[in-house]
Design a protein around this motif. Structure first.
Motif, PDB file in Angstrom:
ATOM      1  N   VAL A  58      68.704  83.848  32.232  1.00  0.00           N
ATOM      2  CA  VAL A  58      67.037  84.288  31.405  1.00  0.00           C
ATOM      3  C   VAL A  58      67.455  85.280  30.288  1.00  0.00           C
ATOM      4  CG1 VAL A  58      66.951  85.207  34.185  1.00  0.00           C
ATOM      5  CG2 VAL A  58      67.630  86.708  32.657  1.00  0.00           C
ATOM      6  N   GLY A  59      66.074  85.196  29.165  1.00  0.00           N
ATOM      7  CA  GLY A  59      65.862  85.782  27.878  1.00  0.00           C
ATOM      8  C   GLY A  59      64.821  85.289  28.011  1.00  0.00           C
ATOM      9  N   GLU A  60      64.285  85.153  26.452  1.00  0.00           N
ATOM     10  CA  GLU A  60      62.794  85.035  25.425  1.00  0.00           C
ATOM     11  C   GLU A  60      62.908  83.527  25.419  1.00  0.00           C
ATOM     12  OE1 GLU A  60      61.501  89.233  23.158  1.00  0.00           O
ATOM     13  OE2 GLU A  60      63.505  88.533  23.545  1.00  0.00           O
ATOM     14  N   VAL A 233      73.812  86.225  38.025  1.00  0.00           N
ATOM     15  CA  VAL A 233      72.452  86.377  36.543  1.00  0.00           C
ATOM     16  C   VAL A 233      73.252  86.066  35.336  1.00  0.00           C
ATOM     17  CG1 VAL A 233      70.502  87.257  35.659  1.00  0.00           C
ATOM     18  CG2 VAL A 233      70.590  87.041  38.134  1.00  0.00           C
ATOM     19  N   ALA A 234      73.020  86.319  34.938  1.00  0.00           N
ATOM     20  CA  ALA A 234      73.291  85.548  33.144  1.00  0.00           C
ATOM     21  C   ALA A 234      72.382  85.600  32.118  1.00  0.00           C
ATOM     22  CB  ALA A 234      74.210  84.164  32.640  1.00  0.00           C
ATOM     23  N   VAL A 235      72.391  87.129  31.599  1.00  0.00           N
ATOM     24  CA  VAL A 235      71.002  87.094  30.425  1.00  0.00           C
ATOM     25  C   VAL A 235      71.601  86.636  28.537  1.00  0.00           C
ATOM     26  CG1 VAL A 235      69.646  89.017  29.670  1.00  0.00           C
ATOM     27  CG2 VAL A 235      69.883  89.537  32.311  1.00  0.00           C
ATOM     28  N   LYS A 240      73.701  84.676  22.112  1.00  0.00           N
ATOM     29  CA  LYS A 240      74.747  85.546  23.654  1.00  0.00           C
ATOM     30  C   LYS A 240      74.284  85.833  24.859  1.00  0.00           C
ATOM     31  CE  LYS A 240      77.626  86.804  19.388  1.00  0.00           C
ATOM     32  NZ  LYS A 240      78.787  85.829  19.423  1.00  0.00           N
ATOM     33  N   ILE A 241      75.404  85.845  25.755  1.00  0.00           N
ATOM     34  CA  ILE A 241      74.997  86.639  26.517  1.00  0.00           C
ATOM     35  C   ILE A 241      74.847  88.308  26.891  1.00  0.00           C
ATOM     36  CG2 ILE A 241      75.694  86.650  29.250  1.00  0.00           C
ATOM     37  CD1 ILE A 241      76.598  83.423  29.361  1.00  0.00           C
ATOM     38  N   HIS A 256      71.846  96.825  30.211  1.00  0.00           N
ATOM     39  CA  HIS A 256      72.000  96.660  28.243  1.00  0.00           C
ATOM     40  C   HIS A 256      70.332  96.556  28.878  1.00  0.00           C
ATOM     41  CE1 HIS A 256      71.737  94.027  25.208  1.00  0.00           C
ATOM     42  NE2 HIS A 256      72.596  94.430  24.726  1.00  0.00           N
ATOM     43  N   PRO A 257      70.088  97.463  27.791  1.00  0.00           N
ATOM     44  CA  PRO A 257      68.958  97.898  26.992  1.00  0.00           C
ATOM     45  C   PRO A 257      68.401  96.345  27.008  1.00  0.00           C
ATOM     46  CG  PRO A 257      70.321  99.153  25.967  1.00  0.00           C
ATOM     47  CD  PRO A 257      71.194  97.861  26.375  1.00  0.00           C
ATOM     48  N   TYR A 258      68.284  96.122  27.115  1.00  0.00           N
ATOM     49  CA  TYR A 258      67.751  94.746  27.283  1.00  0.00           C
ATOM     50  C   TYR A 258      67.133  93.712  28.012  1.00  0.00           C
ATOM     51  CZ  TYR A 258      66.151  89.154  26.253  1.00  0.00           C
ATOM     52  OH  TYR A 258      65.158  88.878  26.300  1.00  0.00           O
TER      53      TYR A 258
END
Length: 344
Positions: A58-60, A233-235, A240-241, A256-258
Protein backbone atom coordinates in the motif's frame (compact mmCIF):
# COMPACT_ATOMS: atom_id res chain seq x y z
CA UNK A 1 -16.08 -11.68 3.45
CA UNK A 2 -13.87 -13.69 5.79
CA UNK A 3 -10.55 -12.30 6.90
CA UNK A 4 -7.47 -14.24 5.89
CA UNK A 5 -5.09 -16.08 8.14
CA UNK A 6 -2.63 -13.87 9.97
CA UNK A 7 0.14 -16.38 10.57
CA UNK A 8 2.43 -18.14 8.13
CA UNK A 9 4.08 -21.44 8.93
CA UNK A 10 7.86 -21.28 9.23
CA UNK A 11 7.97 -24.40 7.07
CA UNK A 12 6.60 -22.47 4.10
CA UNK A 13 8.89 -22.16 1.13
CA UNK A 14 10.09 -18.76 -0.05
CA UNK A 15 8.59 -18.02 -3.46
CA UNK A 16 10.03 -14.56 -4.18
CA UNK A 17 12.83 -12.53 -2.67
CA UNK A 18 13.72 -8.99 -3.68
CA UNK A 19 17.16 -7.89 -2.49
CA UNK A 20 18.13 -4.23 -2.60
CA UNK A 21 15.96 -3.56 -5.65
CA UNK A 22 16.58 -0.18 -7.30
CA UNK A 23 14.90 1.21 -10.40
CA UNK A 24 15.86 4.67 -11.69
CA UNK A 25 14.32 6.11 -14.84
CA UNK A 26 16.70 8.58 -16.54
CA UNK A 27 15.51 12.11 -17.27
CA UNK A 28 16.65 13.36 -20.69
CA UNK A 29 16.84 16.99 -21.73
CA UNK A 30 17.89 19.03 -24.73
CA UNK A 31 18.21 18.28 -28.42
CA UNK A 32 20.78 15.56 -27.80
CA UNK A 33 18.69 13.96 -25.02
CA UNK A 34 21.41 14.15 -22.44
CA UNK A 35 20.71 12.59 -19.07
CA UNK A 36 19.96 15.32 -16.56
CA UNK A 37 18.92 13.19 -13.61
CA UNK A 38 16.77 10.22 -12.72
CA UNK A 39 13.39 9.46 -11.22
CA UNK A 40 14.02 7.16 -8.27
CA UNK A 41 10.87 5.08 -8.61
CA UNK A 42 12.17 2.23 -6.43
CA UNK A 43 15.20 2.95 -4.30
CA UNK A 44 16.40 0.00 -2.28
CA UNK A 45 13.59 -2.45 -1.46
CA UNK A 46 14.00 -5.76 0.36
CA UNK A 47 10.95 -8.00 0.42
CA UNK A 48 10.37 -11.73 0.69
CA UNK A 49 7.12 -13.57 0.02
CA UNK A 50 6.49 -17.10 1.26
CA UNK A 51 4.22 -19.71 -0.29
CA UNK A 52 0.55 -19.47 0.58
CA UNK A 53 0.60 -15.95 1.97
CA UNK A 54 -0.79 -12.68 0.67
CA UNK A 55 1.40 -9.61 0.99
CA UNK A 56 -0.48 -6.33 0.64
CA UNK A 57 1.52 -3.41 -0.77
CA UNK A 58 0.00 0.00 0.00
CA UNK A 59 0.95 3.65 -0.43
CA UNK A 60 0.05 6.84 -2.25
CA UNK A 61 -0.04 7.07 -6.03
CA UNK A 62 3.46 7.44 -7.44
CA UNK A 63 5.23 5.75 -4.52
CA UNK A 64 6.56 2.94 -6.74
CA UNK A 65 4.12 0.08 -6.03
CA UNK A 66 3.32 -0.81 -9.65
CA UNK A 67 6.95 -0.36 -10.69
CA UNK A 68 7.97 -2.84 -8.00
CA UNK A 69 5.38 -5.31 -9.31
CA UNK A 70 6.74 -5.04 -12.85
CA UNK A 71 10.26 -5.56 -11.54
CA UNK A 72 9.12 -8.74 -9.78
CA UNK A 73 7.69 -9.88 -13.12
CA UNK A 74 10.95 -8.91 -14.84
CA UNK A 75 8.92 -6.80 -17.27
CA UNK A 76 11.31 -4.05 -16.15
CA UNK A 77 15.01 -4.63 -15.60
CA UNK A 78 16.22 -3.31 -12.22
CA UNK A 79 18.97 -0.72 -12.08
CA UNK A 80 20.54 -2.80 -9.33
CA UNK A 81 19.61 -5.51 -6.85
CA UNK A 82 18.56 -9.14 -7.19
CA UNK A 83 15.27 -10.90 -7.96
CA UNK A 84 15.22 -14.47 -6.64
CA UNK A 85 12.33 -16.70 -7.71
CA UNK A 86 12.11 -20.04 -5.89
CA UNK A 87 15.82 -19.97 -5.12
CA UNK A 88 16.90 -18.99 -8.65
CA UNK A 89 18.40 -15.55 -9.29
CA UNK A 90 16.56 -14.39 -12.42
CA UNK A 91 17.85 -10.80 -12.44
CA UNK A 92 20.21 -11.14 -15.40
CA UNK A 93 18.44 -13.84 -17.40
CA UNK A 94 17.70 -13.13 -21.06
CA UNK A 95 14.14 -13.11 -22.44
CA UNK A 96 14.63 -16.64 -23.75
CA UNK A 97 16.01 -17.89 -20.44
CA UNK A 98 13.11 -16.24 -18.60
CA UNK A 99 10.43 -18.20 -20.46
CA UNK A 100 10.31 -21.18 -18.04
CA UNK A 101 10.01 -18.80 -15.08
CA UNK A 102 7.28 -16.56 -16.50
CA UNK A 103 4.68 -19.29 -16.21
CA UNK A 104 5.23 -19.25 -12.43
CA UNK A 105 4.53 -15.51 -12.02
CA UNK A 106 1.37 -14.05 -13.53
CA UNK A 107 -0.52 -10.77 -13.13
CA UNK A 108 -4.12 -9.59 -12.81
CA UNK A 109 -4.40 -6.01 -14.03
CA UNK A 110 -6.39 -3.06 -12.71
CA UNK A 111 -8.59 -2.43 -15.74
CA UNK A 112 -10.41 -5.64 -16.76
CA UNK A 113 -11.25 -4.22 -20.18
CA UNK A 114 -7.98 -2.78 -21.50
CA UNK A 115 -6.09 -5.86 -20.27
CA UNK A 116 -8.12 -8.09 -22.61
CA UNK A 117 -7.72 -8.15 -26.39
CA UNK A 118 -11.10 -6.96 -27.78
CA UNK A 119 -10.54 -8.93 -30.99
CA UNK A 120 -10.14 -12.29 -29.25
CA UNK A 121 -12.85 -14.57 -27.94
CA UNK A 122 -12.89 -15.68 -24.32
CA UNK A 123 -11.63 -19.12 -25.37
CA UNK A 124 -8.68 -17.57 -27.24
CA UNK A 125 -7.84 -15.30 -24.30
CA UNK A 126 -7.91 -18.07 -21.68
CA UNK A 127 -5.95 -20.51 -23.85
CA UNK A 128 -3.29 -17.97 -24.85
CA UNK A 129 -0.86 -18.88 -22.00
CA UNK A 130 -0.82 -22.48 -23.26
CA UNK A 131 0.03 -21.37 -26.79
CA UNK A 132 2.79 -19.05 -25.59
CA UNK A 133 4.36 -21.79 -23.47
CA UNK A 134 3.72 -24.46 -26.11
CA UNK A 135 1.56 -26.68 -23.96
CA UNK A 136 -1.38 -28.79 -25.03
CA UNK A 137 -4.72 -27.08 -24.55
CA UNK A 138 -8.11 -28.74 -24.86
CA UNK A 139 -11.61 -27.31 -24.96
CA UNK A 140 -12.30 -29.23 -21.76
CA UNK A 141 -9.54 -27.29 -20.00
CA UNK A 142 -11.03 -23.96 -21.12
CA UNK A 143 -14.41 -25.03 -19.75
CA UNK A 144 -12.81 -26.04 -16.43
CA UNK A 145 -11.07 -22.67 -16.09
CA UNK A 146 -14.24 -20.74 -16.84
CA UNK A 147 -16.19 -22.75 -14.28
CA UNK A 148 -13.38 -22.23 -11.76
CA UNK A 149 -13.86 -18.44 -11.91
CA UNK A 150 -17.65 -18.60 -11.95
CA UNK A 151 -18.36 -18.20 -15.67
CA UNK A 152 -20.38 -20.41 -17.98
CA UNK A 153 -18.44 -22.39 -20.63
CA UNK A 154 -21.27 -21.47 -22.99
CA UNK A 155 -19.77 -17.95 -23.14
CA UNK A 156 -16.44 -19.14 -24.55
CA UNK A 157 -17.13 -17.72 -28.03
CA UNK A 158 -18.12 -14.26 -26.84
CA UNK A 159 -15.91 -11.16 -26.89
CA UNK A 160 -14.85 -8.97 -23.92
CA UNK A 161 -17.27 -6.13 -24.77
CA UNK A 162 -20.19 -8.51 -24.24
CA UNK A 163 -19.40 -8.88 -20.51
CA UNK A 164 -19.74 -6.70 -17.44
CA UNK A 165 -16.70 -5.35 -15.61
CA UNK A 166 -16.79 -8.09 -12.97
CA UNK A 167 -17.10 -10.80 -15.62
CA UNK A 168 -14.16 -9.35 -17.55
CA UNK A 169 -12.04 -9.46 -14.42
CA UNK A 170 -13.01 -13.11 -13.98
CA UNK A 171 -11.78 -13.76 -17.53
CA UNK A 172 -8.49 -12.05 -16.68
CA UNK A 173 -8.17 -14.17 -13.55
CA UNK A 174 -8.88 -17.36 -15.53
CA UNK A 175 -6.08 -16.45 -17.94
CA UNK A 176 -3.70 -15.67 -15.05
CA UNK A 177 -4.27 -18.97 -13.22
CA UNK A 178 -4.34 -21.15 -16.36
CA UNK A 179 -0.80 -22.46 -15.86
CA UNK A 180 -1.06 -22.81 -12.06
CA UNK A 181 1.48 -20.07 -11.27
CA UNK A 182 3.26 -20.03 -7.93
CA UNK A 183 2.88 -16.26 -7.55
CA UNK A 184 0.02 -14.05 -8.68
CA UNK A 185 0.55 -10.27 -8.67
CA UNK A 186 -2.71 -8.37 -8.23
CA UNK A 187 -2.41 -4.74 -9.33
CA UNK A 188 -5.49 -2.96 -7.95
CA UNK A 189 -7.69 -5.89 -9.05
CA UNK A 190 -11.00 -4.45 -7.78
CA UNK A 191 -10.53 -0.67 -7.88
CA UNK A 192 -12.26 -0.33 -11.28
CA UNK A 193 -15.29 -2.38 -10.20
CA UNK A 194 -18.55 -1.51 -8.48
CA UNK A 195 -18.49 -1.94 -4.72
CA UNK A 196 -21.05 -4.75 -4.90
CA UNK A 197 -18.79 -6.67 -7.29
CA UNK A 198 -15.54 -6.05 -5.40
CA UNK A 199 -16.43 -8.47 -2.60
CA UNK A 200 -17.28 -11.20 -5.13
CA UNK A 201 -13.92 -10.88 -6.88
CA UNK A 202 -12.02 -10.79 -3.59
CA UNK A 203 -13.82 -13.89 -2.36
CA UNK A 204 -13.04 -15.60 -5.66
CA UNK A 205 -9.34 -14.78 -5.29
CA UNK A 206 -9.27 -16.10 -1.74
CA UNK A 207 -11.04 -19.31 -2.80
CA UNK A 208 -8.59 -19.82 -5.67
CA UNK A 209 -5.66 -19.29 -3.35
CA UNK A 210 -6.94 -22.05 -1.08
CA UNK A 211 -7.78 -24.45 -3.94
CA UNK A 212 -4.65 -23.91 -6.03
CA UNK A 213 -2.13 -23.13 -3.29
CA UNK A 214 -1.06 -19.84 -4.86
CA UNK A 215 0.80 -16.90 -3.33
CA UNK A 216 -0.34 -13.29 -3.81
CA UNK A 217 1.33 -9.90 -3.94
CA UNK A 218 -1.59 -7.46 -3.82
CA UNK A 219 -1.22 -3.78 -4.67
CA UNK A 220 -4.08 -1.59 -3.49
CA UNK A 221 -5.10 1.88 -2.34
CA UNK A 222 -8.11 0.64 -0.40
CA UNK A 223 -6.77 -0.21 3.04
CA UNK A 224 -10.01 -1.95 3.98
CA UNK A 225 -9.57 -4.37 1.07
CA UNK A 226 -5.96 -5.04 2.06
CA UNK A 227 -7.01 -5.76 5.62
CA UNK A 228 -9.46 -8.46 4.54
CA UNK A 229 -7.18 -10.41 2.22
CA UNK A 230 -3.59 -9.90 3.40
CA UNK A 231 -1.37 -11.96 5.63
CA UNK A 232 1.29 -9.25 5.84
CA UNK A 233 1.26 -5.59 4.85
CA UNK A 234 4.10 -3.51 3.40
CA UNK A 235 3.73 0.28 3.41
CA UNK A 236 5.65 2.11 0.68
CA UNK A 237 6.58 5.78 0.50
CA UNK A 238 8.60 7.46 -2.25
CA UNK A 239 10.34 4.31 -3.46
CA UNK A 240 11.02 2.71 -0.09
CA UNK A 241 9.21 0.36 2.27
CA UNK A 242 8.76 2.24 5.56
CA UNK A 243 6.78 -0.36 7.51
CA UNK A 244 6.27 -4.11 7.15
CA UNK A 245 4.61 -6.65 9.38
CA UNK A 246 1.69 -9.00 10.06
CA UNK A 247 -1.65 -7.55 9.03
CA UNK A 248 -3.23 -7.38 12.48
CA UNK A 249 -0.06 -5.89 13.97
CA UNK A 250 0.11 -3.13 11.34
CA UNK A 251 -3.55 -2.20 11.59
CA UNK A 252 -3.78 -2.31 15.38
CA UNK A 253 -0.37 -0.82 16.22
CA UNK A 254 1.07 1.22 13.31
CA UNK A 255 4.45 2.60 14.36
CA UNK A 256 5.48 4.77 11.39
CA UNK A 257 3.88 8.25 11.19
CA UNK A 258 3.01 7.73 7.53
CA UNK A 259 1.19 4.47 8.28
CA UNK A 260 -0.65 6.13 11.14
CA UNK A 261 -1.79 8.89 8.78
CA UNK A 262 -2.95 6.40 6.14
CA UNK A 263 -4.94 4.31 8.60
CA UNK A 264 -6.50 7.35 10.25
CA UNK A 265 -8.15 8.11 6.89
CA UNK A 266 -9.90 4.72 6.71
CA UNK A 267 -13.66 5.22 7.27
CA UNK A 268 -14.73 4.09 10.77
CA UNK A 269 -16.51 0.77 11.04
CA UNK A 270 -19.33 2.19 13.15
CA UNK A 271 -21.03 5.64 13.23
CA UNK A 272 -20.22 6.03 16.93
CA UNK A 273 -16.50 6.27 16.12
CA UNK A 274 -16.96 9.13 13.66
CA UNK A 275 -16.90 11.98 16.20
CA UNK A 276 -14.34 10.46 18.56
CA UNK A 277 -11.81 9.09 16.11
CA UNK A 278 -8.53 10.94 15.59
CA UNK A 279 -7.56 12.05 12.10
CA UNK A 280 -4.10 12.94 10.79
CA UNK A 281 -4.06 15.28 7.80
CA UNK A 282 -0.66 15.40 6.12
CA UNK A 283 0.54 18.76 4.91
CA UNK A 284 1.78 19.23 1.34
CA UNK A 285 2.33 16.77 -1.48
CA UNK A 286 4.85 13.94 -1.75
CA UNK A 287 8.32 15.24 -2.76
CA UNK A 288 9.66 14.94 -6.29
CA UNK A 289 11.05 11.39 -6.75
CA UNK A 290 13.79 12.88 -8.94
CA UNK A 291 15.03 14.88 -5.95
CA UNK A 292 13.92 13.17 -2.72
CA UNK A 293 14.70 14.76 0.67
CA UNK A 294 17.90 13.82 2.45
CA UNK A 295 17.73 11.42 5.36
CA UNK A 296 14.17 10.31 5.96
CA UNK A 297 12.06 10.89 2.85
CA UNK A 298 8.92 11.45 4.89
CA UNK A 299 10.40 14.17 7.10
CA UNK A 300 9.06 17.08 5.02
CA UNK A 301 5.49 16.01 5.92
CA UNK A 302 6.12 14.48 9.35
CA UNK A 303 5.06 16.16 12.59
CA UNK A 304 7.74 14.21 14.51
CA UNK A 305 10.70 15.30 12.36
CA UNK A 306 13.85 16.49 14.11
CA UNK A 307 17.40 17.35 13.03
CA UNK A 308 18.55 13.72 12.79
CA UNK A 309 15.80 13.01 10.25
CA UNK A 310 17.50 15.31 7.72
CA UNK A 311 20.97 13.87 8.12
CA UNK A 312 20.51 10.15 8.76
CA UNK A 313 18.29 7.76 6.85
CA UNK A 314 16.37 5.47 9.23
CA UNK A 315 16.83 1.74 8.80
CA UNK A 316 13.98 -0.75 8.52
CA UNK A 317 14.32 -2.26 12.01
CA UNK A 318 12.39 -5.08 13.67
CA UNK A 319 10.34 -3.60 16.52
CA UNK A 320 9.17 -7.03 17.70
CA UNK A 321 6.62 -9.57 16.41
CA UNK A 322 8.27 -9.29 12.95
CA UNK A 323 7.04 -5.68 12.79
CA UNK A 324 9.65 -3.63 10.90
CA UNK A 325 9.66 0.18 10.79
CA UNK A 326 11.99 2.75 9.23
CA UNK A 327 11.64 5.73 11.58
CA UNK A 328 13.94 7.35 14.17
CA UNK A 329 10.94 8.08 16.39
CA UNK A 330 8.74 5.08 15.73
CA UNK A 331 6.18 4.27 18.37
CA UNK A 332 3.39 1.78 18.71
CA UNK A 333 0.31 3.78 17.84
CA UNK A 334 -3.31 2.90 17.37
CA UNK A 335 -6.00 4.12 15.07
CA UNK A 336 -9.25 4.86 16.87
CA UNK A 337 -10.65 7.00 19.65
CA UNK A 338 -7.35 6.74 21.56
CA UNK A 339 -5.24 7.16 18.44
CA UNK A 340 -2.78 9.82 17.36
CA UNK A 341 -4.01 13.40 17.97
CA UNK A 342 -5.68 15.26 15.13
CA UNK A 343 -3.04 17.11 13.11
CA UNK A 344 -5.41 19.48 11.32
Amino acid sequence: MDEGTTTVSKANVEVLRLEGIVKHFPISQGVFRRTAGAIRAVDGVDLDIESGETVGLVGESGCGKSTLARLALRVLQPTSGHIVLEGQDITALSSRQMRPYRRNVQMVFQDPYTSLNPGMTVEAIVSEPFRVHRQHMSSTKVAELLRLVGLSPAHRNRYPHEFSGGQRQRIGIARAVALNPRLLILDEPVSALDVSIQAQILNLLMDLQEQLGMTYLMIAHDLAVVRHVSTRVAVMYLGKIVELGPRDEIYARPSHPYTQALLSAVPPESPTERDTRSRIVLQGDPPNPANPPSGCRFRTRCWKAQAICATEEPLLINRGAQHLTACHFADVGSVGPQGTPDQR
